[in-house]
Design an enzyme around this catalytic site. Structure first.
Site: not given
Length: 278
Positions: A67, A138, A148, A178-179, A181-183, A202
């Site tokens: 990819d 993305e 920070k 599937t990249g 954003a999924m993580s 996070a």
């Protein structure tokens, strides 16, 4: 019919397969061009067939890699040239065939037995100007100082959507779902849908959750930490530091990425790859 060939540079098997594909197409009577970087790592191609990727003016580009290689090609080509991906990466969400299927796939392509899969892209404006590449996967807005958090406020079609303190914000296409954003906790989105995923990275507040909006949505992001730089990353291929006061706007791009496909299969192709990934 004219072909371009690009190979993953750090994998000898990809370079060797690239030469076999090149030789097959040349012997078959087609115009074939190889990008400069591939030639640097395997200087066995005819020098007169070597061009910078930016100058490719061909009917199809054969991408032999993963990819990341496809994203590199997509960022550097100026035209919407259909890509046929031969997987020499890990999972190969964007590729279409495995190496042992390469020549069967080329034969089908030459015979016209294929269809084109068009994927939406995102365009980013910085203070109203488009000076960065479009995103197939993305746009990530990230803290400029590891460890920070950044303080962001983002708007959807001028309306306040959320204010977050987080490591960043990811704005993704269905292709990129599937990249990264999924993580970050985002969902898998069927690539046939024209939508955008917005996923905080996070966040401190658990109420800041990923959301899905229509592809025609305008997304504005403001950095409220006026003394802290942020990083803009596009597809993991392009990075730039932004001044704290930079106004970021993300919209649907008028351009699309085109992939050569031999089936309409979405399931279980993507779901099985997701299971292998996680």
């Amino acid at each position: 019919m004219k072909f371009g060939i690009v190979a993953r540079r750090d994998k000898e098997a990809a370079l060797k397969l690239a030469y076999r594909v090149y030789d097959f197409l040349k012997v078959s009577g087609y115009e074939v061009y190889v990008d400069t970087d591939t030639y640097k790592y395997l200087p066995e191609f005819h020098e007169e067939d070597v061009l910078p990727l930016e100058d490719f003016d061909v009917d199809f580009i054969i991408v032999i890699g993963g990819d990341g290689t496809i994203l590199r090609v997509e960022h550097k080509t100026k035209k919407e040239i259909p890509l046929l991906g031969i997987n020499m990466g890990t999972l190969g969400f964007l590729t279409e065939v495995e190496p042992h299927e390469a020549f069967f796939a080329l034969s089908k392509l030459i015979e016209g037995d294929y269809h084109i899969d068009e994927r939406i892209k995102l365009r980013t404006y910085l203070n109203g100007e488009n000076v960065v590449p479009d995103a197939l996967n993305e746009v990530a807005i990230l803290t400029g100082i590891p460890g920070k958090i950044i303080h962001l406020r983002y708007y959807i079609d001028e309306g306040l959507a959320d204010e977050i303190r987080a490591d960043g914000l990811i704005v993704s296409t269905p292709t990129g779902s599937t990249g990264y954003a999924m993580s970050a906790g985002g969902p898998f989105v069927d690539p046939r849908l024209d939508v955008i995923v917005i996923a905080p990275l996070a966040p401190i507040a658990l109420s800041s959750r990923p959301m899905i909006v229509p592809s025609y949505t305008k997304i504005d992001v403001r950095n409220l930490a006026v003394t802290r730089e942020i990083i803009l990353a596009i597809d993991g291929q392009f990075y730039t530091y932004l001044e704290p006061e930079t106004e970021i706007t993300i919209r649907l791009s008028p351009r699309k990425t085109k992939f050569v496909r031999f089936t309409n299969e979405v399931y279980p192709k993507y779901t099985m790859k997701i299971k292998r990934k996680f």
